[in-house]
Design an enzyme around this catalytic site. Structure first.
Site, mmCIF file in Angstrom:
data_model
loop_
_atom_site.group_PDB
_atom_site.id
_atom_site.type_symbol
_atom_site.label_atom_id
_atom_site.label_comp_id
_atom_site.label_asym_id
_atom_site.label_seq_id
_atom_site.Cartn_x
_atom_site.Cartn_y
_atom_site.Cartn_z
ATOM 1 C CB ALA A 190 -0.956 0.117 1.337
ATOM 2 C CE LYS A 191 5.473 4.459 -0.151
ATOM 3 N NZ LYS A 191 6.683 3.682 0.548
ATOM 4 N N GLY A 192 0.395 5.664 0.333
ATOM 5 C CA GLY A 192 -0.322 7.243 0.110
ATOM 6 C C GLY A 192 0.697 8.086 -0.300
ATOM 7 C CG ASP B 201 7.523 7.165 1.807
ATOM 8 O OD1 ASP B 201 8.183 7.873 1.062
ATOM 9 O OD2 ASP B 201 7.315 6.033 1.449
#
Length: 1063
Positions: free
Chosen positions: A612-614, A666
């Site tokens: 997943a990543k935002g 991040d």
């Protein structure tokens, strides 16, 4: 003064049967969250978003001090005006009398201004009337008076104003926006401005019905003592400007005090409505945190004007605990044809929360910056969201690109470069923000129909609330909704242009994709949408995500993509240096997010969480921290069911299943994970706040920091030392180039763990190089201090060594080469050095790509590096990796090499889910700055699992490469290994192997760190962990251990033997 009273709530009328059938029933589709939070009902609290209005006596909320010297001042002004000679002598007395008494301007003005300023204003008003007379048009009477203090102590603005109308010409069009930008938006606890504004009661001339609107802005003089708190709540008197305390009535202080307490306990705006006894006047009080929105004061005027309401007076109060409170005194226009104020006031309240999220909306009819706009706030907000959606998701490649893609060979670097260029050009030129906006403006009726289509699916069932049938509900009832097919047909018949058709079709795609949204949540700080990802075109996004979240705020936009239900990844803030860079980032935002999440899913191959990543893209000049906080709060709106009418209500949930997201740090968010976890707890996520974020501070919240314990570096090192061991090399003989310096997590730990001959390091501050080997002791010193190479002691360099900083210009290297610009040199330095080993530990994605990779090979065809271990995410593109491997470079890609961090984060999530709140605070959070024995033991377990997993994958890739005789690049073997692991894990999750209790317990006992099992007990752990997470943990352990043991070509028979040993 009496305290506000709340009458019994009015009973809402039931929605009609048609609407009830169209709306999903959310009662069984949410995850129940135990426990109270500031977002639950507070004893004795008022929720102004509720339709039952609080009643106040018909008395001023503020007292206006009577100016005792007014008569004396008036006489002085009359003499001064006469002495100027501009107004005929026989008219001077009448003009001054009219100004002082007929206009009925508040005494605040006369007390604040000097005789000379008032005289100038009277003369200016007279001149404006003369000018209007010469044009034979009273509507051309424009009055604009202002006085801005040279020492920034405040200002006075006066202009003519028609009640209930947003001016389209004259000074009124910009006055309030100027006040917002000059004073209110910039207010901080250290420097803030309060505002009082009044409408004169008399007309400005005998022929014009307009009145004067006066604005008085003054710098706050806050107390220098600390705020007084009782039971954690601030006493309003201890944080107030003395002028406010002098003027505010006791009743106003009581109201503001409770609003302040609610703002302190919530993240979004607090909106209260008050009914004035014996009057149709309504008072709205809105409290929020300073800086939470911009241009809000002026946007509120546009809002109530839309419903033909006007304000007699307005106040903006600032408090030194960082809270702003706006108070509006609203009345209906006489003889208005608009809905009665008793209904429209609730619409103003509902739409104020949308304005708070998007105050400067180009599609709102009240926005003077968009004269062609014609939508109400809800429709305009929907249009804005559709506008953003279309910018990212209009299919900008299409069948022509697909045909070309099928003809060309993407594994051929030159073909891949052509495809990349075409893709980039399509994205830049086909659909621009401006062209999409033009289409939206050109078809207002279709946008309204699309909005109704959206609202019929997501407007909440009013039976479960205490709200009366609002105007927005009535509008939906009046507008007959069309089916998706009929609406699509109407669009096709109404829009002849293919480009325009595609834009409007994207709105329909958006409507179909939305599964739940906080659009109709009474209070919010940004808009959020949970989208079904099926609309993504396969030609651009071949791997379909599991879930997609889309967030929009006044100062940012953002996405969250996950490839499995249980998934984890970092939240990245994408910063923009300038307008051009922002435009590039905007075009690439979703694609970058998709690529990062996809890579994360490859990296997460042997842990329970999928990839997943935002991403968050703040607007130019926006506060990145505030954008992150709004992003998180908007996501939580969709994860936790609302329980408080008028504050956080239940949403229409077409997804119908509980969801939990796991966030990590991040770029730009490393110091924000603590806040996100604590905010989730405040919002009511008692069960999962501990695991909501990873990368939390160890001392305060029991996080497991990657940098402190070298988690990411541990896996990278397994590949580096693995290469040395396989090839029989001595590390101290190896030359190395490294990007990412001693100030970074990965860079510093790579320095501390290694013992090679590093010849070049490139970081954010510049380039450090020495062919003789950079002094190891000095590097270690910087790494321990987390200091960039700009602080390297130059005396430690050899004669051939140098340090070029990004700010340097015209620097001469020992070779005689002149470096014109230090930044340009730094950006391309990784392409110029040669060494045995290259370990990227930092840098932007795609720093080495198909366009520049040839620079890593000399004219004889010899690569600059023999070995590359890609520590930084996406540092090389896939084509660049294959290009280098074809030239015999031993290369291990990022998704294999740097997975230590994700393994550590996964086990941090596991601890949060496994331990009760009491156990977590006792075992994971430091005491007196020291970790518990449990914490230290758990960290050792984490480090051991990272080392074991990395070594196992390295061996598997190396063995497979040898088995195939080197015919397949390690890059592709790594991808196949990840895909095989992910596919096998998915198959296992769907199988009944998990239901075999002995196998399940046997796997769980080995998959969960020993320290945790011994402390909590396996049976307790199996009761606490959510079943989806257990299935993911079980299947990931089985899949990874099977494939690492038997390889990617392990047979069914092999698995049969392997499964027999699970118990």
């Amino acid at each position: 003064m009496s305290t506000p009273k709340s009458p019994s709530p009015s009973t809402p009328s039931a929605p009609d049967a048609t609407r009830a059938a169209l709306l999903a029933n959310p009662s069984n589709s949410h995850l129940g969250v135990p426990g109270q939070s500031p977002y639950s009902s507070l004893p004795g609290s008022r929720t102004g978003s509720d339709s039952s209005l609080h009643i106040v006596k018909n008395q001023p909320g503020y007292t206006t001090p009577v100016f005792k010297e007014k008569a004396v001042q008036k006489a002085q002004v009359e003499r001064t005006v006469a002495s100027k000679g501009f107004i005929p002598t026989n008219l001077v007395a009448n003009e001054v009398e009219w100004f002082y008494n007929y206009l009925r301007i508040d005494d605040t003005y006369f007390k604040n201004e000097s005789v000379d300023v008032i005289s100038d204003h009277i003369i200016a008003l007279y001149g404006a009337k003369v000018l209007a007379y010469t044009k034979h048009d009273p509507s051309k009477l424009f009055i604009e008076l202002e006085k801005i203090d040279d020492n920034d102590k405040g200002a006075t603005f006066i202009h003519n104003s028609m009640p209930g109308v947003t001016a389209s010409t004259g000074p009124g069009t910009t006055c309030e926006r100027r006040i917002d930008s000059m004073y209110l938006d910039k207010s901080t606890p250290e420097l803030a401005y309060r505002l009082e504004t009044y409408r004169s009661e008399g007309g400005i001339s005998a022929t014009a019905s307009q009145q004067l609107r006066c604005y008085f802005i003054s710098k706050c003089n806050f107390p220098q003592t600390k705020p007084v708190k009782v039971d954690g709540r601030t006493d309003i008197r201890s944080v107030s400007d003395p002028v406010f305390l002098e003027k505010a009535s006791e009743n106003t202080l009581e109201i503001y005090q409770e609003v302040m307490w609610n703002v302190e306990q919530r993240f979004g705006p607090v909106i209260e409505v008050f009914e004035v006894e014996g009057s149709r006047e309504k008072r709205i009080v809105i409290g929020y945190r300073m800086g939470g929105t911009t241009s809000f004061f002026s946007a509120l005027s546009d809002l109530y004007h839309f419903y033909q309401l006007y304000s007699a007076r307005k106040y903006v109060e600032q408090f030194c605990n960082g809270i702003t409170i706006i108070s509006l005194y609203l009345n209906p226009l006489p003889n208005s044809k608009a809905p009665p104020i008793e209904h429209s006031i609730m619409q103003v309240v509902k739409e104020a929360s949308l304005l708070y999220c998007l105050p400067d909306n180009p599609f709102f009819v009240g926005n003077p910056g968009a004269p062609t706009a014609c939508h109400a706030v809800q429709e305009a907000t929907y249009a804005y969201c559709g506008w953003i959606f279309a910018q990212h998701f209009c299919n900008r490649l299409g069948p022509a690109y697909l045909a070309l893609k099928n003809v060309l060979d993407e594994s051929n670097p030159s073909h891949a470069e052509v495809l990349n260029d075409i893709k980039r050009r399509f994205r830049e030129e086909t659909f621009t923000r401006e062209s999409i906006q033009e289409v939206i403006v050109a078809y207002p009726e279709i946008i309204r129909m699309l909005y109704v289509n959206f609202a019929m699916a997501h407007y909440p069932n009013t039976e479960s609330t205490q709200l009366m049938p609002t105007l927005s509900y009535q509008r939906l009832s009046v507008n007959q909704p069309l089916s998706d097919e009929d609406l699509h047909d109407r669009i096709r018949r109404s829009v002849p242009n293919k480009h325009e058709l595609q834009v409007l079709e994207s709105f329909l795609i958006f409507n179909k994709a939305v599964l739940k949204t906080n659009f109709y949540q009474p209070t919010k700080v940004a808009l959020s949408f949970r989208l079904a990802p099926e609309f993504l075109p396969e030609v651009e996004y071949p791997k379909k995500p599991f879930g997609l979240f889309f967030m929009i705020g006044s100062e940012f936009r953002g996405f969250h993509i996950r490839f499995r239900d249980v998934a984890r990844g970092g939240i990245r803030i994408v910063r923009s240096r300038n307008k051009e860079n922002y435009s590039i980032n905007l075009r690439q935002l979703f694609d970058e997010n998709y690529a990062l999440a996809s890579t994360q899913s490859l990296k997460n191959k042997d842990i329970p969480e999928g990839g997943a990543k935002g991403t968050i893209l703040p607007a130019l000049g926006a506060n990145p921290r505030r954008a992150f906080e709004k992003y998180v709060d908007a996501v939580i709106d969709l994860l936790i069911p609302g329980q408080t009418p008028g504050i956080k209500e239940r949403l229409v949930d077409l997804y119908g299943k509980p969801e939990i997201l796991f966030f990590g740090p991040d770029e730009g968010t490393a110091d924000m994970m603590d806040w996100a976890a604590l905010h989730a707890r405040e919002r009511g996520a008692e069960n999962w706040w501990k695991s909501f974020t990873t990368g939390k501070s160890a001392e305060k919240l029991g996080g497991v920091p990657h940098d402190t314990y070298g988690m990411t570096s541990l896996s990278v090192r397994q590949y580096v030392v693995g290469i040395y061991a396989k090839l029989g090399l001595r590390e101290k003989d190896i030359t190395k180039v490294q990007t990412g310096g001693p100030d970074g997590d990965l860079g510093s730990n790579e320095i501390l763990l290694s013992n090679d001959k590093t010849v070049a390091i490139i970081d954010g501050s510049g380039v450090l190089a020495d062919p003789q080997g950079i002094d190891r002791q000095e590097l270690v010193r910087l790494a321990k201090l987390r200091s960039p190479i700009s602080n390297f002691d130059r005396s430690k360099l050899s004669k051939e060594g140098y340090l070029v900083l990004v700010e340097d210009q015209d620097v001469k290297l020992p070779s005689g080469e002149i470096i014109i610009d230090g930044t340009d040199f730094r950006n391309s330095a990784h392409m110029r050095f040669k060494a045995d080993m290259f370990v990227p530990c930092g840098g932007r994605p795609e720093a080495v790509n198909i366009s520049n990779v040839s620079s890593l090979v000399d004219h004889e065809g010899k690569p600059h590096f023999k070995y590359i271990v890609e520590g930084a995410n996406l540092f090389l593109t896939q084509q660049a990796r294959l290009y280098l491997e074809k030239r015999k470079v031993i290369l291990f890609k990022d998704s294999s090499a740097n997975k230590g961090g994700v393994t550590s984060s996964s086990l941090e999530v596991l601890a949060g889910l496994s331990l009760s709140n009491e156990e977590y605070l006792d075992l994971m959070v430091f005491k007196d700055g020291k970790p518990s024995d449990f914490y230290k033991s758990y960290v050792q377990d984490v480090q051991q699992k990272i080392t074991e997993n990395a070594a196992a994958e390295f061996q598997c890739i190396w063995k497979e490469h040898q088995r195939l005789g080197g015919s397949k690049p390690r890059t592709l073997i790594s991808d196949e290994l990840s895909s095989k692991l992910n596919n096998l894990q998915a198959e296992l999750e769907a199988s009944d192997l998990f239901d075999d209790v002995p196998s399940r317990k046997g796997v769980m006992r080995r998959a969960i760190p020993k320290t945790l099992v011994e402390k909590v007990g396996l049976e307790t752990l199996l009761k606490r962990l959510p079943e989806p997470y257990q299935r993911a943990l079980f299947s990931s352990w089985v899949a990874s251990h099977f494939i690492y043991k038997y390889g990617v070509d392990g047979s069914s028979v092999d698995f049969f033997h392997f499964a027999r040993e699970l118990a």
